[in-house]
Design a protein around this motif. Structure first.
Motif, PDB file in Angstrom:
ATOM      1  N   UNK A   1     -43.850 -19.813   5.065  1.00  0.00           N
ATOM      2  CA  UNK A   1     -43.172 -19.653   3.526  1.00  0.00           C
ATOM      3  C   UNK A   1     -42.339 -18.492   3.585  1.00  0.00           C
ATOM      4  N   UNK A   2     -41.168 -18.641   2.814  1.00  0.00           N
ATOM      5  CA  UNK A   2     -40.271 -17.790   2.635  1.00  0.00           C
ATOM      6  C   UNK A   2     -40.131 -17.351   1.220  1.00  0.00           C
ATOM      7  N   UNK A   3     -40.333 -16.181   0.530  1.00  0.00           N
ATOM      8  CA  UNK A   3     -40.643 -15.995  -0.720  1.00  0.00           C
ATOM      9  C   UNK A   3     -39.357 -15.146  -0.999  1.00  0.00           C
ATOM     10  N   UNK A   4     -38.523 -15.475  -2.062  1.00  0.00           N
ATOM     11  CA  UNK A   4     -37.663 -14.930  -2.469  1.00  0.00           C
ATOM     12  C   UNK A   4     -37.589 -14.625  -4.138  1.00  0.00           C
ATOM     13  N   UNK A   5     -37.643 -13.318  -4.879  1.00  0.00           N
ATOM     14  CA  UNK A   5     -37.744 -13.247  -6.133  1.00  0.00           C
ATOM     15  C   UNK A   5     -36.579 -13.984  -6.837  1.00  0.00           C
ATOM     16  N   UNK A   6     -35.493 -13.824  -6.248  1.00  0.00           N
ATOM     17  CA  UNK A   6     -34.193 -14.502  -7.066  1.00  0.00           C
ATOM     18  C   UNK A   6     -33.826 -15.830  -6.536  1.00  0.00           C
ATOM     19  N   UNK A   7     -32.756 -15.810  -5.615  1.00  0.00           N
ATOM     20  CA  UNK A   7     -32.320 -17.011  -4.828  1.00  0.00           C
ATOM     21  C   UNK A   7     -31.923 -16.535  -3.444  1.00  0.00           C
ATOM     22  N   UNK A   8     -31.998 -17.227  -2.543  1.00  0.00           N
ATOM     23  CA  UNK A   8     -31.690 -16.859  -1.201  1.00  0.00           C
ATOM     24  C   UNK A   8     -30.197 -16.412  -1.238  1.00  0.00           C
ATOM     25  N   UNK A   9     -30.024 -15.365  -0.171  1.00  0.00           N
ATOM     26  CA  UNK A   9     -28.809 -14.756   0.042  1.00  0.00           C
ATOM     27  C   UNK A   9     -28.455 -13.894  -1.377  1.00  0.00           C
ATOM     28  N   UNK A  10     -29.141 -13.623  -2.177  1.00  0.00           N
ATOM     29  CA  UNK A  10     -29.011 -12.707  -3.461  1.00  0.00           C
ATOM     30  C   UNK A  10     -28.504 -11.578  -3.078  1.00  0.00           C
ATOM     31  N   UNK A  11     -29.399 -10.828  -2.047  1.00  0.00           N
ATOM     32  CA  UNK A  11     -29.186  -9.330  -2.038  1.00  0.00           C
ATOM     33  C   UNK A  11     -27.980  -9.149  -1.041  1.00  0.00           C
ATOM     34  N   UNK A  12     -28.112  -8.148   0.068  1.00  0.00           N
ATOM     35  CA  UNK A  12     -27.152  -7.949   1.103  1.00  0.00           C
ATOM     36  C   UNK A  12     -26.650  -8.938   1.559  1.00  0.00           C
ATOM     37  N   UNK A  13     -27.331  -9.904   2.003  1.00  0.00           N
ATOM     38  CA  UNK A  13     -26.771 -11.161   2.747  1.00  0.00           C
ATOM     39  C   UNK A  13     -25.583 -11.902   1.972  1.00  0.00           C
ATOM     40  N   UNK A  14     -25.349 -11.688   0.633  1.00  0.00           N
ATOM     41  CA  UNK A  14     -24.270 -12.282  -0.049  1.00  0.00           C
ATOM     42  C   UNK A  14     -23.382 -11.179  -0.365  1.00  0.00           C
ATOM     43  N   UNK A  15     -23.666  -9.767  -0.072  1.00  0.00           N
ATOM     44  CA  UNK A  15     -22.618  -8.851  -0.551  1.00  0.00           C
ATOM     45  C   UNK A  15     -22.183  -8.030   0.347  1.00  0.00           C
ATOM     46  N   UNK A  16     -21.817  -8.470   1.755  1.00  0.00           N
ATOM     47  CA  UNK A  16     -21.120  -7.630   2.535  1.00  0.00           C
ATOM     48  C   UNK A  16     -19.746  -8.172   2.795  1.00  0.00           C
ATOM     49  N   UNK A  17     -19.154  -7.637   4.041  1.00  0.00           N
ATOM     50  CA  UNK A  17     -17.813  -7.983   4.322  1.00  0.00           C
ATOM     51  C   UNK A  17     -17.729  -8.806   5.437  1.00  0.00           C
ATOM     52  N   UNK A  18     -18.920  -9.413   5.735  1.00  0.00           N
ATOM     53  CA  UNK A  18     -19.039 -10.314   6.931  1.00  0.00           C
ATOM     54  C   UNK A  18     -18.366  -9.995   8.169  1.00  0.00           C
ATOM     55  N   UNK A  19     -18.539  -8.999   8.656  1.00  0.00           N
ATOM     56  CA  UNK A  19     -17.893  -8.462   9.906  1.00  0.00           C
ATOM     57  C   UNK A  19     -19.011  -8.343  10.897  1.00  0.00           C
ATOM     58  N   UNK A  20     -18.886  -9.025  12.023  1.00  0.00           N
ATOM     59  CA  UNK A  20     -19.700  -8.866  13.174  1.00  0.00           C
ATOM     60  C   UNK A  20     -18.899  -8.084  14.383  1.00  0.00           C
ATOM     61  N   UNK A  21     -19.709  -7.311  15.214  1.00  0.00           N
ATOM     62  CA  UNK A  21     -19.238  -6.716  16.532  1.00  0.00           C
ATOM     63  C   UNK A  21     -20.356  -6.139  17.158  1.00  0.00           C
ATOM     64  N   UNK A  22     -20.108  -5.715  18.539  1.00  0.00           N
ATOM     65  CA  UNK A  22     -20.895  -5.180  19.169  1.00  0.00           C
ATOM     66  C   UNK A  22     -20.487  -3.824  20.065  1.00  0.00           C
ATOM     67  N   UNK A  23     -19.872  -3.038  19.273  1.00  0.00           N
ATOM     68  CA  UNK A  23     -19.357  -1.818  19.662  1.00  0.00           C
ATOM     69  C   UNK A  23     -20.328  -0.641  19.363  1.00  0.00           C
ATOM     70  N   UNK A  24     -21.398  -0.754  19.506  1.00  0.00           N
ATOM     71  CA  UNK A  24     -22.178   0.381  19.136  1.00  0.00           C
ATOM     72  C   UNK A  24     -22.488   1.504  20.390  1.00  0.00           C
TER      73      UNK A  24
END
Length: 406
Positions: free
Chosen positions: A46-69
């Motif tokens: 079970x995945x429990x979400x207080x609001x709706x899926x993707x409500x938090x940081x998942x939907x509030x980022x700039x979508x950049x991916x990288x591996x230059x750590x």
């Protein structure tokens, strides 16, 4: 005649028993649920979400991916995360809009260039494709950059990471939700967790506003709210501060920015979306808070920073602005761990800037951890005990150039 689209994931009534409960319907929670079901046959999840899926940081980022750590602990994880996007796109049979346009990090001093040399060497040693470039090569990559001495912080060079790029965050949420649902995972939106029950040092149940769930495993993957949940419900104190990060997009423009560009000195990063908007993000608010309100200060900051680096953007209008929470640890590295005193409790939090980039690979290994009860080798450096043992990671040195007037 209009035809109603089929829902991407199924809805179910809340059951009284699950093999695992995941608190948080963001990318990390959904990815873990998907891999639990698809790789380990654990479908009573079970995945429990207080609001709706993707409500938090998942939907509030700039979508950049990288591996230059920078560090040897982080590099293998982020490299695998980056390599996983095309694999996951095919596996989910869902267009995640992965575009490896390349990532250019700018250096504004000789000291920054020296630090980048070490970072490039470390990344190349771990098989990451990355190279050091001078300022003229920066101009060749992004012709609209100002490489003159006019800017407050002139460009000295940078490091270019060709495999980096962007992924559509909403598409990842929907794709993982659909994939998990196909394997029988129950996604419960609008369901608030109110308590976690423990007996004899073992997880027993989760209380929600819709009833009690009996389960032997609980994962907290609630982003900026993870530390509050762990402390309020189980008394586990985590060295995490929730900090607001603001972002915004400009009016649509013709294609002018073909790579992701970032500057630690200016606290600014930007990419051009498929719609032509310049999406840009800033540094975090300097004090802990739970607000997702935006401020005129950061709108002004982004306008000035972009105008310095890319003068042709002066006069372009910002159309939308938003904010999300970053759960930041002292060493800017995440906590992926179980608990020594509570069997069956797992944590995936403290991601700060980097939660979106890592969601798929983290879900893969956290699912293995939960299914087998043994921590995978790749996750062991991210234990909570590193803070108690004063064994913090050195990732912070690679992120930001500080000056006396910042």
């Amino acid at each position: 005649m209009f035809k109603r689209c089929k829902r991407l994931w199924n809805t179910y009534p809340l059951k009284s028993h699950y093999d695992a409960v995941i608190i948080g319907g963001g990318l990390h929670g959904l990815a873990t649920a998907y891999f639990l079901a698809s790789r380990h046959g654990m479908t009573r999840v079970a995945v429990l979400e207080k609001r709706y899926i993707g409500f938090g940081g998942s939907g509030r980022n700039t979508a950049i991916v990288r591996a230059n750590q920078r560090t040897q602990e982080n590099l293998p994880l982020y490299k695998e995360a980056l390599d996983l996007w095309p694999v996951l796109t095919k596996e989910l049979d869902f267009n995640l809009m992965f575009y490896n346009c390349g990532n250019l990090n700018l250096a504004h001093s000789e000291a920054a260039l020296k630090a980048m040399r070490m970072q490039v060497a470390s990344a190349q040693f771990n098989g990451v494709k990355i190279e050091l470039v001078d300022r003229r090569e920066c101009k060749e990559l992004i012709p609209i950059l100002d490489i003159s001495d006019r800017p407050r912080y002139p460009i000295f060079g940078g490091m270019f990471h060709p495999p980096g790029g962007i992924v559509r965050h909403d598409a990842v949420v929907w794709g993982l939700a659909r994939g998990a649902s196909k394997y029988g995972v129950h996604i419960h939106q609008g369901t608030e967790v109110q308590g976690i029950g423990v007996r004899n040092g073992k997880i027993q149940h989760v209380d929600t506003d819709k009833g009690r769930i009996h389960t032997p495993r609980v994962l907290t993957a609630a982003g900026g709210y993870s530390a509050d949940i762990s402390y309020r419900m189980l008394g586990i104190k985590l060295p995490i501060s929730p900090l607001t990060i603001q972002a915004m997009v400009t009016q649509p423009l013709k294609p002018i920015l073909h790579h992701v560009v970032s500057s630690g000195m200016y606290h600014c990063y930007a990419n051009q979306t498929l719609k032509g908007e310049i999406a840009t993000g800033a540094h975090m608010d300097p004090w802990p808070n739970y607000t997702t309100r935006t401020s005129a200060h950061y709108i002004k900051h982004q306008a000035e920073a972009l105008g310095e680096m890319i003068p042709c953007l002066r006069g372009v209008k910002f159309m939308r602005t938003w904010a999300g929470l970053a759960d930041m640890t002292p060493d800017m590295a995440p906590i992926m761990d179980g608990n020594d005193h509570i069997q069956g409790y797992y944590m995936d939090c403290g991601w700060g800037y980097f939660g979106f980039k890592s969601c798929a690979v983290t879900g893969k290994y956290m699912a293995e951890f939960m299914a087998k009860g043994e921590c995978p080798e790749i996750l062991k450096p991210f234990t909570l005990r590193r803070f108690q043992n004063h064994n913090l990671m050195g990732e912070t040195a690679a992120l930001v150039e500080y000056t006396s007037d910042n």
